[in-house]
Design an enzyme around this catalytic site. Structure first.
Site, PDB file in Angstrom:
ATOM      1  N   LYS A 191      30.348 -96.439  47.806  1.00  0.00           N
ATOM      2  CA  LYS A 191      31.674 -96.946  47.447  1.00  0.00           C
ATOM      3  C   LYS A 191      32.118 -98.042  48.420  1.00  0.00           C
ATOM      4  CE  LYS A 191      33.989 -93.377  50.133  1.00  0.00           C
ATOM      5  NZ  LYS A 191      34.399 -91.975  50.075  1.00  0.00           N
TER       6      LYS A 191
ATOM      7  N   TYR B  12      45.810-116.579  73.843  1.00  0.00           N
ATOM      8  CA  TYR B  12      47.190-116.717  73.385  1.00  0.00           C
ATOM      9  C   TYR B  12      48.125-115.901  74.266  1.00  0.00           C
ATOM     10  CZ  TYR B  12      46.006-118.887  68.901  1.00  0.00           C
ATOM     11  OH  TYR B  12      45.587-119.739  67.918  1.00  0.00           O
TER      12      TYR B  12
HETATM   13  C1  LIG Z   1      33.265 -91.103  50.654  1.00  0.00           C
HETATM   14  C2  LIG Z   1      32.937 -89.800  50.110  1.00  0.00           C
HETATM   15  C3  LIG Z   1      31.734 -89.153  50.487  1.00  0.00           C
HETATM   16  C4  LIG Z   1      30.817 -89.695  51.557  1.00  0.00           C
HETATM   17  O1  LIG Z   1      31.388 -89.411  52.807  1.00  0.00           O
HETATM   18  P1  LIG Z   1      30.558 -89.441  54.166  1.00  0.00           P
HETATM   19  O2  LIG Z   1      31.326 -88.531  55.050  1.00  0.00           O
HETATM   20  O3  LIG Z   1      30.608 -90.859  54.659  1.00  0.00           O
HETATM   21  O4  LIG Z   1      29.195 -88.972  53.897  1.00  0.00           O
HETATM   22  C5  LIG Z   1      31.423 -87.953  49.867  1.00  0.00           C
HETATM   23  N1  LIG Z   1      32.243 -87.411  48.933  1.00  0.00           N
HETATM   24  C6  LIG Z   1      33.405 -87.990  48.563  1.00  0.00           C
HETATM   25  C7  LIG Z   1      34.262 -87.330  47.536  1.00  0.00           C
HETATM   26  C8  LIG Z   1      33.792 -89.185  49.150  1.00  0.00           C
HETATM   27  O5  LIG Z   1      34.972 -89.749  48.794  1.00  0.00           O
END
Ligand SMILES: *Cc1c(COP(=O)(O)O)cnc(C)c1O
Length: 382
Positions: A45, A273
């Site tokens: 994702k 800055y």
């Molecule tokens: C993002 C996500 C994962 C993966 O998470 P990690 O801790 O990075 O492995 C797994 N399940 C769901 C529902 C997620 O939203």
């Protein structure tokens, strides 16, 4: 156009290096930690936590990953357009108007509750489709899903009613836990995972055929007993999950920049800055081509380090949008054109955790904040 027929590629001011060998290494280790009937699902994702979902998925598909999770249908279509053929699992719900495209593209979608299930069912039935679904339970994160704590009997009725809806091919049931990192809080992870397991058992025959999953990277590492049918993983795959060292997982991402100028400044010189730093002594200062406009956090940089020529050096003064000043007094050999590592793997540079810890952040956040326009260099040795 350049003489060669190719557009000349300008040298990058900063870039993200993605080590595909490390990714494959991590995949192989992770696979070997899963029981035969447990399938690791690579979660890609948010553009693969900023590293490029398409490229990561292509690499993992070649390596044997046979199901990917993404945040939404837009991300799923991007993978389909890039030629990823494996089933895709959505982490967020679709509306009924997207049922046809999800079914067509072999996308498995979550059912958030009975009302949502009925809407999807109606949309699928009317078009004569069968939509692949997994029912989502909420065991305490209070995010998507049917709330379970304190209303198990009602929730079980709700699940049974979803299972009887036409047009839905209910293939799984899953949850996501609160992910307590501190060892003394781990009992809360266990409590939620047990609530899930107990609830599914309670469904009896109705739930027997459903694929069950609740583990993301943390639970995957800590509790093999909760691997079940799928583990949904990103952080361990990218080597950024705390505790991943025990599996000798490797860091996949490194943020790098070019040293654009080197200057010797006398004691008392203002740097950055707002004259935010005054040289306490004569110094050698390097100007690195990376800043908050690339997605680094401007406010955190006091105390931050980068590395050059294998040595860690402090960032001095406020970060600019595209520049950072670093104190390279202790690195006489550093020169214009050298590579500066903002974070990466190995002992001689800060890790993404070192960087995140400066402001109470998290590596996943650090990576997803990096701008998409930063050039990505995929490293692959055969
Ligand atoms: C993002 C996500 C994962 C993966 O998470 P990690 O801790 O990075 O492995 C797994 N399940 C769901 C529902 C997620 O939203």
């Amino acid at each position: 156009m350049h003489k060669s027929g190719m557009s000349p590629r300008p040298q990058s001011r900063c870039w993200l290096e993605i080590d595909l060998n490390a990714l494959r290494w991590n995949w192989a280790h992770i696979r070997s930690c899963c029981a035969k009937d447990c399938e690791p699902m690579a979660v890609v994702k948010c553009n693969g936590y900023g590293l490029g979902a398409v490229r990561i998925a292509q690499e993992l598909e070649k390596t044997g990953c046979s199901i990917f999770a993404v945040a939404d249908l837009g991300e799923a279509l991007e993978l389909r357009q890039a030629g990823i053929r494996s089933p895709l699992f959505l982490l967020s719900p679709i509306g009924p108007s997207d049922a046809a495209i999800a079914a067509e593209e072999n996308v498995i979608v979550p059912v958030a509750d009975a009302t949502h299930g009925r809407a999807l069912s109606a949309a699928a039935s009317v078009r004569g489709l069968r939509l692949r679904t997994h029912i989502k339970l909420d065991v305490g994160l209070t995010r998507l899903g049917i709330p379970i704590p304190g209303r198990e009997a009602e929730a079980a009725d709700e699940v049974r009613s979803i299972l009887s809806l036409p047009g839905l091919s209910n293939e799984g049931i899953f949850t996501h836990i609160s992910g307590m990192m501190e060892p003394e809080m781990d009992y809360l992870n266990i409590r939620q995972a047990e609530l899930f397991r107990g609830f599914v058992a309670r469904l009896g025959e109705a739930g027997r055929h459903l694929k069950k999953h609740c583990a993301s990277s943390l639970l995957f590492l800590l509790h093999p007993e909760y691997h079940m049918d799928y583990v949904r993983l990103t952080s361990v795959l990218l080597g950024i999950q705390k505790g991943g060292e025990s599996l000798s997982l490797r860091g996949v991402a490194a943020m790098k920049a070019r040293l654009l100028q080197v200057k010797h400044v006398p004691k008392g010189t203002n740097i950055g800055y707002w004259m935010s730093y005054v040289a306490p002594r004569d110094m050698k200062i390097g100007i690195a081509g990376v800043g908050y406009g690339d997605g680094l956090v401007r406010s955190l940089m006091s105390g931050a380090e980068m590395s050059v020529c294998g040595k860690r050096v402090p960032v001095v003064g406020k970060l600019s949008m595209t520049f950072a000043a670093i104190d390279i007094t202790s690195v006489p050999e550093a020169k214009v054109g050298d590579v500066v590592t903002v974070f990466g793997s190995g002992n001689d540079c800060p890790t993404v955790w070192d960087y995140a810890d400066l402001y109470g952040g998290h590596p996943c956040e650090v990576l997803t904040m990096l701008k998409d326009r930063i050039p990505k260099k995929y490293i692959q040795q055969e």
